[in-house]
Design a protein around this motif. Structure first.
Motif, short mmCIF file in Angstrom:
data_model
loop_
_atom_site.label_atom_id
_atom_site.label_comp_id
_atom_site.label_asym_id
_atom_site.label_seq_id
_atom_site.Cartn_x
_atom_site.Cartn_y
_atom_site.Cartn_z
N ARG A 501 44.86 31.34 45.75
CA ARG A 501 44.95 31.62 47.18
C ARG A 501 44.45 33.02 47.55
O ARG A 501 44.25 33.31 48.74
CB ARG A 501 46.40 31.44 47.65
CG ARG A 501 46.89 30.01 47.51
CD ARG A 501 48.32 29.85 47.98
NE ARG A 501 48.77 28.46 47.86
CZ ARG A 501 48.63 27.55 48.80
NH1 ARG A 501 48.07 27.88 49.96
NH2 ARG A 501 49.05 26.31 48.62
N ARG A 502 44.27 33.88 46.58
CA ARG A 502 43.76 35.23 46.84
C ARG A 502 42.59 35.52 45.90
O ARG A 502 42.68 36.36 45.00
CB ARG A 502 44.86 36.27 46.66
CG ARG A 502 45.98 36.14 47.71
CD ARG A 502 47.00 37.24 47.55
NE ARG A 502 48.04 37.16 48.56
CZ ARG A 502 49.08 37.99 48.64
NH1 ARG A 502 49.21 38.97 47.73
NH2 ARG A 502 49.98 37.84 49.58
N PRO A 503 41.50 34.82 46.09
CA PRO A 503 40.37 35.02 45.17
C PRO A 503 39.71 36.38 45.41
O PRO A 503 39.67 36.88 46.55
CB PRO A 503 39.43 33.87 45.54
CG PRO A 503 39.72 33.60 46.98
CD PRO A 503 41.18 33.85 47.15
N PRO A 504 39.18 37.01 44.35
CA PRO A 504 38.44 38.27 44.54
C PRO A 504 37.15 38.03 45.31
O PRO A 504 36.50 36.99 45.16
CB PRO A 504 38.16 38.72 43.10
CG PRO A 504 38.23 37.47 42.28
CD PRO A 504 39.23 36.59 42.95
N THR A 505 36.78 38.95 46.13
CA THR A 505 35.58 38.83 46.96
C THR A 505 34.80 40.14 46.93
O THR A 505 35.35 41.21 46.60
CB THR A 505 35.94 38.49 48.42
OG1 THR A 505 36.76 39.54 48.96
CG2 THR A 505 36.67 37.17 48.52
N VAL A 506 33.54 40.07 47.29
CA VAL A 506 32.70 41.27 47.43
C VAL A 506 31.95 41.15 48.75
O VAL A 506 31.71 40.04 49.24
CB VAL A 506 31.71 41.42 46.26
CG1 VAL A 506 32.45 41.56 44.93
CG2 VAL A 506 30.75 40.23 46.20
N PRO A 507 31.55 42.29 49.33
CA PRO A 507 30.78 42.24 50.58
C PRO A 507 29.30 42.02 50.31
O PRO A 507 28.80 42.35 49.22
CB PRO A 507 31.04 43.61 51.20
CG PRO A 507 31.25 44.50 50.02
CD PRO A 507 31.96 43.67 48.99
N PRO A 508 28.57 41.49 51.26
CA PRO A 508 27.13 41.27 51.05
C PRO A 508 26.34 42.58 50.97
O PRO A 508 25.20 42.58 50.49
CB PRO A 508 26.71 40.45 52.27
CG PRO A 508 27.74 40.75 53.30
CD PRO A 508 29.01 40.99 52.57
N THR A 509 26.95 43.70 51.38
CA THR A 509 26.26 45.00 51.33
C THR A 509 26.40 45.70 49.98
O THR A 509 25.76 46.73 49.76
CB THR A 509 26.82 45.91 52.43
OG1 THR A 509 28.25 46.02 52.28
CG2 THR A 509 26.52 45.34 53.81
N MET A 510 27.21 45.18 49.09
CA MET A 510 27.35 45.78 47.76
C MET A 510 26.01 45.77 47.03
O MET A 510 25.26 44.79 47.10
CB MET A 510 28.40 45.01 46.94
CG MET A 510 28.51 45.46 45.48
SD MET A 510 29.67 44.46 44.51
CE MET A 510 31.22 45.20 44.97
N THR A 511 25.71 46.83 46.33
CA THR A 511 24.45 46.88 45.59
C THR A 511 24.56 46.06 44.32
O THR A 511 25.66 45.82 43.80
CB THR A 511 24.09 48.32 45.23
OG1 THR A 511 25.06 48.83 44.30
CG2 THR A 511 24.05 49.21 46.48
N LEU A 512 23.40 45.66 43.79
CA LEU A 512 23.40 44.86 42.58
C LEU A 512 23.87 45.67 41.37
O LEU A 512 24.45 45.11 40.43
CB LEU A 512 22.00 44.30 42.33
CG LEU A 512 21.49 43.33 43.40
CD1 LEU A 512 20.11 42.80 43.03
CD2 LEU A 512 22.45 42.17 43.61
N GLY A 513 23.63 46.96 41.40
CA GLY A 513 24.14 47.80 40.33
C GLY A 513 25.66 47.80 40.31
O GLY A 513 26.30 47.71 39.26
#
Length: 719
Positions: A501-513
């Motif tokens: 119910r609380r999966p980890p997420t990242v924003p689309p602006t995060m760099t690939l590095g």
């Protein structure tokens, strides 16, 4: 006496009944062992036997209904002429007073329309049905239908035939698969004997009860169905359920009209399912009224409806007093909604009827059946579905004939198609519906209209309501079936029970590095991408990152540039089986779970490691269902009540061995579930806080047992 050794007292009459059955079982199984017939011979002989016995039971059932109807609406009103039409209110209530105690005290499986109980026996009880169910069902349903209860005789005779098949299999001590086969034979024989439609009987057994019949087993079902039909014809004559003129397709354009009728039939069928189960809920939740009395209350309400509506209906357009049936004597003017309503169906099939009468009877029959079966009386939903279908089709046919008299000259043909379509919409059995209508008409010209109407009704009804009128009762018990079998364990677990119910997420602006460091630090191969508003926008995986590394200055690239935007998703209320199928089709390792109302809103995540947990949970659930079914079987046979108890902190049983517990007599502790482990209870076992214990208890000690398991109770709570 310790609860591990305490047994619930079995009534003496039950013991006396069991002894001759056991003696018969030993005799016939021994005879079978001595003769040693081949498997084919055994199955064919038992199939013929089941068909013959079911045919005789159907004849007895029909004669009982007719006899009770004559007494209730003919003889008694003649002896009490002062009662007049007021007797209509009394008769269904009296029928409920007879049927109610039989159901409550003798066999609760006889409650309602019976087919779901047969489906459950096939899926969870190895086809085993108590022999007493046949007796209880015949007697209770005869009094219900014979005194005006709005129900059909097909459902009861299906349950009776299935019970007879199961009983014969048990007496001969046949294998589980053979017993299940004989249950299906009995069901097919019941439909065949009632409608004089052997092919439809086979279709019913295949579609509704046991959809995975093999060719060898199918031949036995066919043989049983034909045998029952022959027996029925011998005693009742070679007549079909309804007499009707021959109809044909006047123009290919009519197929479009029939398809539209299918849509209307779907609405009626789904409405019937919802109203019936809503009525069941109202009566089941009516506390303070004993189970045996509720059918009489339902019958009283039915009688009030039947008393009032004919007087109002005779003032409707084109409806006279004779068609409204508001006159005396009662035996010739029984209200349309009483009983199976076959005479009214036949009138609709024979030609056009007043539109006001047809429209009113659709609603009135739905209400009447819901009052009858919802209150716990015994009868089937087959005939009421046919009744509402005939009225729906007849009404549609009158309308189409008024608008296009040359294209649609026969309103009765639409009544025939509507009859099949509403039943199919409710039962999800299109082949059965088509074959019944065909076997009643014996006219190949109606096949295309029947197919168009029935298939359209079934498809739309499936979209509007996922369960049939039969399977919904099982789903409410936590049982999901597919082709007559308990479904794959993954289909018994919902996505919301397994998802993170609380999966980890990242924003689309995060760099690939930064993404690479995130994957390494968290040991992940993929992650969900959400924007600043928290909406799901994509998924990025290790493979996506590896492909991006071929570019120069890849580390400065954004996650939003490489992520997967076209996503497969799941909903919290769908099954893990459906989600697994979606994952396997595209070979994905994770599936975002989104809100059904807002597909952009992320509510969870399923990953491949979660599948093993879902499978384990499904296995536990299936084991619990089998145990509940067994306990329900034991409780109805001994008059005890099944209990599910949780050991609470501070309760008198917490930390105690089973053999040391001081519980009142008449209690049997059966199993314990601790976490994912479930086991039988023994005297040496210690009950710990949080354990879930299943038990059987006599009605008088239920409160005391619950008190012993509740927290904060003293040792004398049950005194």
């Amino acid at each position: 006496m310790s609860p591990s050794t305490t047994t619930t007292s079995v009534p003496k009459r039950v013991v006396l009944l069991r002894r001759p059955l056991r003696a018969l079982s030993r005799y016939f199984s021994g005879l079978l062992d001595r003769v040693r017939p081949s498997e084919t011979t055994t199955l064919l002989f038992t199939a013929i036997l089941v068909g013959a016995v079911t045919g005789l039971a159907a004849i007895l059932f029909i004669q009982l209904i007719d006899g009770i109807t004559v007494v209730g609406f003919g003889w008694i009103p003649e002896l009490l002429p002062a009662t007049g039409r007021w007797w209509l209110i009394v008769v269904p209530a009296l029928g409920g007073l007879v049927a109610g105690p039989i159901i409550a005290r003798f066999a609760r499986e006889a409650k309602g329309h019976g087919v779901p109980e047969v489906m459950q026996a096939l899926a969870l009880n190895r086809g085993v049905i108590r022999p007493r169910v046949a007796v209880a069902k015949i007697v209770a349903s005869s009094f219900c239908i014979g005194t005006g209860g709005s129900a059909g005789r097909e459902g009861p005779i299906v349950q009776v035939g299935s019970t007879l098949g199961s009983t014969i299999g048990q007496l001969l001590r046949l294998s589980e698969e053979r017993v299940r086969n004989l249950v299906a034979c009995g069901a097919a024989a019941g439909v065949a004997a009632t409608f004089n439609a052997p092919i439809a009987g086979v279709a019913f057994a295949m579609e509704v009860l046991a959809g995975d019949l093999g060719l060898g087993i199918l031949s036995n079902v066919v043989l049983s169905s034909v045998t029952a039909s022959i027996v029925s014809q011998h005693f009742l004559g070679d007549e079909h359920a309804f007499r009707m003129p021959a109809y044909d397709l006047n123009s290919p354009v009519e197929i479009l009209f029939y398809a539209v009728l299918g849509g209307l039939a779907a609405l009626v069928g789904v409405a019937f399912i919802r109203v019936l189960y809503r009525s069941e809920d109202l009566f089941d939740n009516w506390r303070g009224v004993p189970l045996w009395l509720k059918p009489a209350i339902g019958g009283l309400l039915l009688g009030l409806v039947a008393f009032v509506y004919p007087m109002a209906l005779q003032h409707a357009p084109d409806v006279g007093a004779d068609q409204a049936r508001s006159a005396l004597p009662l035996i010739e003017n029984i209200p349309h909604v009483f009983g199976s309503g076959f005479s009214t169906i036949e009138q609709a099939l024979g030609g056009p009827q007043p539109w006001a009468l047809l429209a009113a009877l659709i609603v009135l029959k739905m209400v009447a059946t819901s009052l009858t079966l919802g209150s716990g009386n015994s009868g089937g939903v087959f005939a009421p579905s046919l009744f509402m279908g005939a009225m729906t089709g007849g009404l549609f046919g009158v309308g189409v004939n008024a608008l296009f008299p040359e294209l649609a000259p026969h309103p009765g043909a639409y009544a025939l198609a509507g009859m099949a379509a509403v039943f199919s919409a409710a039962a999800r059995a299109p082949l059965t519906a088509i074959l019944i209508a065909f076997e009643m008409s014996h006219d190949y010209a109606v096949i295309l209209p029947l197919m168009a109407t029935t298939i359209a009704a079934t498809m739309l009804a499936s979209r509007l309501h996922p369960e049939s009128i039969y399977s919904l009762k099982l789903v409410r018990r936590g049982i999901r079936l597919l082709k007559g079998r308990d479904v794959d364990v993954m289909d018994s677990v919902l996505v919301r029970d397994i998802m993170n119910r609380r999966p980890p997420t990242v924003p689309p602006t995060m760099t690939l590095g930064e993404l690479e460091h995130y994957f390494i630090a968290n040991h992940r191969h993929g992650v969900v991408v959400v924007d600043d508003a928290g909406d799901l926008v994509g998924i990025v995986t290790l493979q996506d990152l590896a492909q991006a590394k071929s570019e120069a200055d890849w580390e400065d690239g954004a996650v939003g540039d490489v992520m997967i935007r076209t996503l497969l998703t799941a909903y919290p209320d769908e099954t893990m089986g459906a989600a697994l199928g979606r994952m396997a089709a595209r070979d994905v390792g994770r599936l975002p779970v989104v809100d059904r109302e807002n597909p952009k809103r992320l509510v969870g995540l399923i990953r491949r490691p979660d599948l093993a947990r879902a499978y384990q949970r499904g296995l536990i659930g299936r084991q619990e269902l089998r145990e509940r079914s067994t306990q329900r079987h034991l409780s109805t046979g001994t008059g005890t009540e099944p209990l599910e108890l949780v050991v609470e902190a501070g309760s008198e049983v917490a930390g105690q061995r089973v053999r040391d517990l001081e519980l009142p007599p008449g209690v049997l502790l059966t199993t314990r579930r601790r976490g994912a482990v479930q086991q039988l209870l023994h005297g040496k076992d210690i009950l710990e806080v949080g354990d879930t214990v299943r038990a059987l208890a006599e009605p008088g000690v239920v409160d005391a047992v619950r008190g012993a398991f509740a927290g904060g109770r003293t040792a004398d709570a049950h005194e």
